[in-house]
Design an enzyme around this catalytic site. Structure first.
Site, short mmCIF file in Angstrom:
data_model
loop_
_atom_site.label_atom_id
_atom_site.label_comp_id
_atom_site.label_asym_id
_atom_site.label_seq_id
_atom_site.Cartn_x
_atom_site.Cartn_y
_atom_site.Cartn_z
N HIS A 128 0.94 -1.28 -0.01
CA HIS A 128 -0.04 -0.13 0.23
C HIS A 128 0.89 1.23 0.17
O HIS A 128 0.31 2.33 0.15
CB HIS A 128 -0.85 0.11 1.30
CG HIS A 128 -1.91 -1.07 1.20
ND1 HIS A 128 -2.68 -1.42 2.10
CD2 HIS A 128 -2.28 -1.83 -0.10
CE1 HIS A 128 -3.45 -2.35 1.48
NE2 HIS A 128 -3.31 -2.60 0.59
N CYS A 193 4.27 20.96 -11.03
CA CYS A 193 3.01 21.81 -11.65
C CYS A 193 2.95 23.23 -11.75
O CYS A 193 2.51 23.75 -12.55
CB CYS A 193 1.69 21.07 -10.92
SG CYS A 193 1.32 19.39 -11.39
N1 APR Z 1 -0.89 -8.38 17.43
C1 APR Z 1 -1.47 -8.96 16.21
N2 APR Z 1 -2.67 -8.57 15.60
C2 APR Z 1 -3.27 -7.68 16.17
C3 APR Z 1 -2.68 -7.03 17.29
C4 APR Z 1 -1.35 -7.35 17.81
N3 APR Z 1 -1.10 -6.80 18.95
N4 APR Z 1 -3.80 -5.93 17.56
C5 APR Z 1 -4.71 -5.90 16.78
N5 APR Z 1 -4.61 -6.77 15.80
C6 APR Z 1 -5.24 -7.39 14.77
C7 APR Z 1 -6.91 -7.16 14.99
O1 APR Z 1 -7.46 -8.06 15.64
C8 APR Z 1 -7.18 -6.88 13.47
O2 APR Z 1 -7.64 -8.28 12.93
O3 APR Z 1 -4.81 -6.70 13.59
C9 APR Z 1 -5.83 -6.62 12.66
C10 APR Z 1 -5.96 -5.00 12.22
O4 APR Z 1 -6.77 -5.04 11.21
P1 APR Z 1 -7.09 -3.67 10.19
O5 APR Z 1 -7.09 -2.65 11.61
O6 APR Z 1 -8.45 -3.97 9.48
O7 APR Z 1 -5.84 -3.52 9.74
P2 APR Z 1 -5.34 -4.21 8.20
O8 APR Z 1 -5.95 -5.62 8.14
O9 APR Z 1 -3.74 -3.98 8.31
O10 APR Z 1 -5.99 -3.33 7.26
C11 APR Z 1 -5.64 -3.35 5.72
O11 APR Z 1 -6.93 -1.55 5.11
O12 APR Z 1 -7.65 0.85 5.46
C12 APR Z 1 -6.76 -0.04 4.72
O13 APR Z 1 -4.65 0.57 3.62
C13 APR Z 1 -5.39 0.24 5.04
O14 APR Z 1 -3.49 -1.35 5.16
C14 APR Z 1 -4.82 -1.03 5.46
C15 APR Z 1 -5.58 -2.16 4.98
#
Ligand code: APR
Length: 306
Positions: A128, A193
């Protein structure tokens, strides 16, 4: 009722044995990997910024409508990422990359913490983008400033970089306080630009919803996945796996024979796993060093006592 034999394995020693005999390992990382470094995740608790869903600010339309608001959000995230330190999970992955013969780590994180932990760029793909790259919003213009670490990026965005005592809430995070008013002309503008008589704004060099990932990078990753040797293990670390194409790599790896290992404290993340797979209900920063210990030993982490 889920049947018992579908349950993934939770035995660390069994995972360590498998990893020791694995040649090709794929990892997909998400915001949970950086949670122990103090960076908020996108979804679930803490996924809100002022009264906005963090994800609702991650679109070209949001930027067009209110570039100052979107810039403040990203300026705050840049500042947070610069203040944060890589955690033991980032270091463990970086070390695994040094030891494993054929390892590919795909991160959805734009915070730069894996790089700062010394992860080899050859084995790391930032699906990303990078929050520190700054590029022109005009698609016709290819102006880009790679890895601009200035904080604040410009004087108008200084409110996002202010420090407050631990017992006070930063006004920028408080939805009851008005958002600082920033004029469009005070936001960062594209110099290319400008030279052509246009007034295009600069934007963060990351992939927003509705935008395509870098096609050369995707081809490279697909070629790695498609190698005839197959994939032994796929690590799915700290991601809700809700965003494509990233989330699709788990199925692609499974088709190449991979056993999936999910590392996530949220139990719903083990959905779809079978008894061939692994599930570790844990903080990535705590469990990754243990899972990889047989290969990486106990790597030294800057600022942490051994
Ligand atoms: N260790 C491991 N996992 C964890 C921890 C931790 N300490 N804390 C939280 N999590 C888990 C949560 O349970 C959740 O499943 O990390 C996950 C985070 O999920 P999201 O917030 O949805 O993040 P992500 O999956 O990286 O999102 C993907 O969405 O908005 C876009 O571009 C953005 O790269 C991002 C993409």
């Amino acid at each position: 009722m889920p049947r018992a034999y579908h349950r993934p394995c939770t035995d660390i020693a069994e995972f360590q044995r498998l990893l020791k005999h694995s040649d090709r390992v794929l990892a997909l990382c998400g915001a949970g990997l950086s949670a122990a470094s103090g960076l908020p995740t996108f979804r679930g608790a803490g996924g809100l910024w002022r009264n906005h869903q963090a994800t609702s600010l991650a679109t070209p339309e949001a930027f067009k409508k209110d570039p100052a608001l979107v810039w403040l959000f990203y300026a705050w995230r840049r500042h947070m990422a610069l203040q944060a330190k890589p955690n033991a999970g980032h270091y463990a992955l970086a070390e695994l990359a040094k030891h494993n013969k054929d390892f590919m780590c795909l991160t959805q994180n734009v915070d730069g913490l894996s790089q700062r932990a010394g992860h080899s760029p050859d084995m790391l793909r930032m699906l990303h983008g990078n929050i520190f790259d700054v590029k022109c919003f005009d698609k016709e213009c290819d102006y880009i400033e790679p890895n601009n670490l200035s904080d604040p990026l410009c004087p108008a965005l200084a409110p996002a970089s202010e420090r407050y005592p631990a017992d006070q809430t930063m006004p920028l995070l408080d939805p009851t306080k008005p958002t600082p008013k920033i004029k469009r002309e005070d936001l960062p503008h594209c110099p290319t630009c400008k030279a052509a008589g246009k007034t295009s704004l600069l934007r963060p060099g990351i992939v927003w919803f509705g935008e395509a990932l870098d096609s050369d990078m995707l081809k490279e990753v697909d070629a790695w996945v498609a190698k005839p040797r197959g994939i032994d293990i796929m690590l799915v670390i700290g991601t809700a796996a809700a965003v494509y194409p990233a989330a699709g790599y788990t199925d692609a790896a499974r088709k190449k024979g991979a056993r999936i290992a999910v590392i996530n404290p949220d139990r719903s993340a083990q959905k779809g796993l079978t008894s061939r797979d692994f599930y570790f209900e844990a903080d990535a920063a705590e469990i990754l060093p243990k899972l990889f210990e047989g290969i990486i030993g106990k790597p030294e982490i800057p600022g942490q006592a051994a």
